[in-house]
Motif scaffolding. Sequence first.
Motif, PDB file in Angstrom:
ATOM      1  N   LEU A   1       0.808  -1.220   0.000  1.00  0.00           N
ATOM      2  CA  LEU A   1       0.000   0.000   0.000  1.00  0.00           C
ATOM      3  C   LEU A   1       0.846   1.277   0.000  1.00  0.00           C
ATOM      4  CD1 LEU A   1      -2.729  -1.117   2.557  1.00  0.00           C
ATOM      5  CD2 LEU A   1      -2.907  -1.097   0.061  1.00  0.00           C
ATOM      6  N   GLY A   2       1.917   1.278  -0.796  1.00  0.00           N
ATOM      7  CA  GLY A   2       2.738   2.476  -0.921  1.00  0.00           C
ATOM      8  C   GLY A   2       3.721   2.706   0.208  1.00  0.00           C
ATOM      9  N   VAL A   3       3.902   1.703   1.061  1.00  0.00           N
ATOM     10  CA  VAL A   3       4.839   1.827   2.170  1.00  0.00           C
ATOM     11  C   VAL A   3       5.869   0.705   2.089  1.00  0.00           C
ATOM     12  CG1 VAL A   3       5.106   1.857   4.685  1.00  0.00           C
ATOM     13  CG2 VAL A   3       3.085   2.896   3.633  1.00  0.00           C
ATOM     14  N   LEU A   4       7.142   1.078   2.087  1.00  0.00           N
ATOM     15  CA  LEU A   4       8.243   0.121   2.084  1.00  0.00           C
ATOM     16  C   LEU A   4       8.720  -0.052   3.521  1.00  0.00           C
ATOM     17  CD1 LEU A   4      10.466  -1.516   0.512  1.00  0.00           C
ATOM     18  CD2 LEU A   4      11.811   0.604   0.607  1.00  0.00           C
ATOM     19  N   SER A   5       8.799  -1.303   3.979  1.00  0.00           N
ATOM     20  CA  SER A   5       9.317  -1.607   5.320  1.00  0.00           C
ATOM     21  C   SER A   5      10.546  -2.476   5.163  1.00  0.00           C
ATOM     22  CB  SER A   5       8.274  -2.353   6.152  1.00  0.00           C
ATOM     23  OG  SER A   5       7.139  -1.544   6.354  1.00  0.00           O
ATOM     24  N   VAL A   6      11.649  -2.023   5.724  1.00  0.00           N
ATOM     25  CA  VAL A   6      12.907  -2.767   5.664  1.00  0.00           C
ATOM     26  C   VAL A   6      13.272  -3.159   7.085  1.00  0.00           C
ATOM     27  CG1 VAL A   6      15.328  -2.727   4.947  1.00  0.00           C
ATOM     28  CG2 VAL A   6      13.633  -1.384   3.668  1.00  0.00           C
ATOM     29  N   THR A   7      13.379  -4.470   7.327  1.00  0.00           N
ATOM     30  CA  THR A   7      13.734  -4.989   8.647  1.00  0.00           C
ATOM     31  C   THR A   7      15.198  -5.396   8.624  1.00  0.00           C
ATOM     32  OG1 THR A   7      11.481  -5.754   8.988  1.00  0.00           O
ATOM     33  CG2 THR A   7      13.173  -6.686  10.425  1.00  0.00           C
ATOM     34  N   ILE A   8      15.958  -4.825   9.549  1.00  0.00           N
ATOM     35  CA  ILE A   8      17.396  -5.058   9.618  1.00  0.00           C
ATOM     36  C   ILE A   8      17.699  -5.708  10.964  1.00  0.00           C
ATOM     37  CG2 ILE A   8      19.660  -3.960   9.473  1.00  0.00           C
ATOM     38  CD1 ILE A   8      17.870  -1.518   8.261  1.00  0.00           C
ATOM     39  N   PRO A   9      17.910  -7.039  10.977  1.00  0.00           N
ATOM     40  CA  PRO A   9      18.156  -7.715  12.255  1.00  0.00           C
ATOM     41  C   PRO A   9      19.510  -7.310  12.859  1.00  0.00           C
ATOM     42  CG  PRO A   9      17.939  -9.305  10.453  1.00  0.00           C
ATOM     43  CD  PRO A   9      17.893  -7.950   9.863  1.00  0.00           C
ATOM     44  N   LYS A  10      19.550  -7.316  14.177  1.00  0.00           N
ATOM     45  CA  LYS A  10      20.813  -7.065  14.872  1.00  0.00           C
ATOM     46  C   LYS A  10      21.558  -8.381  15.017  1.00  0.00           C
ATOM     47  CE  LYS A  10      19.008  -3.299  17.713  1.00  0.00           C
ATOM     48  NZ  LYS A  10      18.733  -2.872  19.105  1.00  0.00           N
ATOM     49  N   LEU A  11      22.871  -8.293  15.064  1.00  0.00           N
ATOM     50  CA  LEU A  11      23.679  -9.479  15.329  1.00  0.00           C
ATOM     51  C   LEU A  11      23.497  -9.877  16.793  1.00  0.00           C
ATOM     52  CD1 LEU A  11      26.985  -8.539  13.497  1.00  0.00           C
ATOM     53  CD2 LEU A  11      25.341 -10.293  12.809  1.00  0.00           C
ATOM     54  N   ALA A  12      23.546 -11.165  17.059  1.00  0.00           N
ATOM     55  CA  ALA A  12      23.437 -11.636  18.440  1.00  0.00           C
ATOM     56  C   ALA A  12      24.646 -11.135  19.219  1.00  0.00           C
ATOM     57  CB  ALA A  12      23.377 -13.158  18.466  1.00  0.00           C
ATOM     58  N   LYS A  13      24.373 -10.611  20.403  1.00  0.00           N
ATOM     59  CA  LYS A  13      25.466 -10.114  21.234  1.00  0.00           C
ATOM     60  C   LYS A  13      26.207 -11.284  21.848  1.00  0.00           C
ATOM     61  CE  LYS A  13      23.280  -5.796  22.316  1.00  0.00           C
ATOM     62  NZ  LYS A  13      23.927  -4.566  22.330  1.00  0.00           N
ATOM     63  N   VAL A  14      27.510 -11.173  21.850  1.00  0.00           N
ATOM     64  CA  VAL A  14      28.328 -12.206  22.459  1.00  0.00           C
ATOM     65  C   VAL A  14      28.260 -12.028  23.972  1.00  0.00           C
ATOM     66  CG1 VAL A  14      30.662 -13.136  22.644  1.00  0.00           C
ATOM     67  CG2 VAL A  14      29.845 -12.234  20.457  1.00  0.00           C
ATOM     68  N   GLN A  15      27.797 -13.074  24.623  1.00  0.00           N
ATOM     69  CA  GLN A  15      27.652 -13.034  26.078  1.00  0.00           C
ATOM     70  C   GLN A  15      28.975 -13.455  26.721  1.00  0.00           C
ATOM     71  OE1 GLN A  15      24.916 -11.873  27.577  1.00  0.00           O
ATOM     72  NE2 GLN A  15      24.026 -11.549  25.561  1.00  0.00           N
ATOM     73  N   PRO A  16      29.295 -12.873  27.862  1.00  0.00           N
ATOM     74  CA  PRO A  16      30.520 -13.288  28.556  1.00  0.00           C
ATOM     75  C   PRO A  16      30.432 -14.772  28.931  1.00  0.00           C
ATOM     76  CG  PRO A  16      29.406 -11.490  29.729  1.00  0.00           C
ATOM     77  CD  PRO A  16      28.562 -11.864  28.560  1.00  0.00           C
ATOM     78  N   LYS A  17      31.532 -15.437  28.797  1.00  0.00           N
ATOM     79  CA  LYS A  17      31.564 -16.860  29.126  1.00  0.00           C
ATOM     80  C   LYS A  17      32.630 -17.089  30.190  1.00  0.00           C
ATOM     81  CE  LYS A  17      32.409 -21.393  27.184  1.00  0.00           C
ATOM     82  NZ  LYS A  17      32.842 -22.155  26.025  1.00  0.00           N
ATOM     83  N   LYS A  18      32.218 -17.746  31.249  1.00  0.00           N
ATOM     84  CA  LYS A  18      33.154 -18.046  32.320  1.00  0.00           C
ATOM     85  C   LYS A  18      33.974 -19.264  31.914  1.00  0.00           C
ATOM     86  CE  LYS A  18      33.517 -18.810  37.209  1.00  0.00           C
ATOM     87  NZ  LYS A  18      32.842 -18.863  38.498  1.00  0.00           N
ATOM     88  N   ILE A  19      35.250 -19.125  32.031  1.00  0.00           N
ATOM     89  CA  ILE A  19      36.178 -20.210  31.670  1.00  0.00           C
ATOM     90  C   ILE A  19      36.613 -20.928  32.948  1.00  0.00           C
ATOM     91  CG2 ILE A  19      38.358 -20.791  30.515  1.00  0.00           C
ATOM     92  CD1 ILE A  19      36.277 -19.401  28.708  1.00  0.00           C
ATOM     93  N   GLU A  20      36.402 -22.228  32.953  1.00  0.00           N
ATOM     94  CA  GLU A  20      36.775 -23.025  34.109  1.00  0.00           C
ATOM     95  C   GLU A  20      38.272 -23.220  34.131  1.00  0.00           C
ATOM     96  OE1 GLU A  20      36.177 -27.554  35.777  1.00  0.00           O
ATOM     97  OE2 GLU A  20      34.740 -26.756  34.345  1.00  0.00           O
ATOM     98  N   ILE A  21      38.852 -23.083  35.295  1.00  0.00           N
ATOM     99  CA  ILE A  21      40.306 -23.281  35.450  1.00  0.00           C
ATOM    100  C   ILE A  21      40.517 -24.700  35.960  1.00  0.00           C
ATOM    101  CG2 ILE A  21      42.390 -22.522  36.639  1.00  0.00           C
ATOM    102  CD1 ILE A  21      41.019 -19.766  36.903  1.00  0.00           C
ATOM    103  N   ARG A  22      41.231 -25.470  35.173  1.00  0.00           N
ATOM    104  CA  ARG A  22      41.518 -26.842  35.599  1.00  0.00           C
ATOM    105  C   ARG A  22      42.825 -26.892  36.376  1.00  0.00           C
ATOM    106  NH1 ARG A  22      40.877 -30.182  30.147  1.00  0.00           N
ATOM    107  NH2 ARG A  22      42.706 -28.924  29.740  1.00  0.00           N
ATOM    108  N   ARG A  23      42.901 -27.844  37.291  1.00  0.00           N
ATOM    109  CA  ARG A  23      44.120 -28.018  38.076  1.00  0.00           C
ATOM    110  C   ARG A  23      44.970 -29.096  37.466  1.00  0.00           C
ATOM    111  NH1 ARG A  23      43.274 -26.601  44.090  1.00  0.00           N
ATOM    112  NH2 ARG A  23      41.435 -25.304  43.957  1.00  0.00           N
ATOM    113  N   GLY A  24      46.256 -28.834  37.505  1.00  0.00           N
ATOM    114  CA  GLY A  24      47.221 -29.837  37.152  1.00  0.00           C
ATOM    115  C   GLY A  24      47.403 -30.040  35.766  1.00  0.00           C
TER     116      GLY A  24
END
Length: 146
Positions: A123-146
């Motif tokens: 109906l005479g209206v152009l809609s452009v959807t621009i997705p955002k990239l997924a945000k990288v979430q902080p990841k806890k790194i386990e520290i192994r012993r030995g």
Amino acid sequence: MTRTSLNGLEGLSHDMERVFDSLLGRTVGTVLRPDGAAPKFSPALDVAETDASFEVIVDLPGVDPDGVTVEMQEGKLMVSGERPVPESEKGFHRMERPAGKFCRMLALPNDVDVDNIEARYELGVLSVTIPKLAKVQPKKIEIRRG
């Protein structure tokens, strides 16, 4: 001047025309133009944002969607096309509906998913959807012993 700066100046010119038209009214604004012609067509657009995407809505009444181009260039969304000048054998006393070629550019943030942009026209209206990239979430790194 580079092409980019010329596009910026043209955009500024369109913005100034809109200001004169809104402040002085289309009749006075049209009289101030050198050729007395209707203003160049520069479609209005809105930009909305959600958590997942941006949406650009462009009013294109009277524009054939087959003649509209939507593309990404160097981080900018570009919508271009043409609204035809009415062809008539009538002698117009007033022409306030702008016509002609148009190009609207909009800088986008870096966190958009360029590969999944979608455009739809209704109906005479152009809609452009621009997705955002997924945000990288902080990841806890386990520290192994030995």
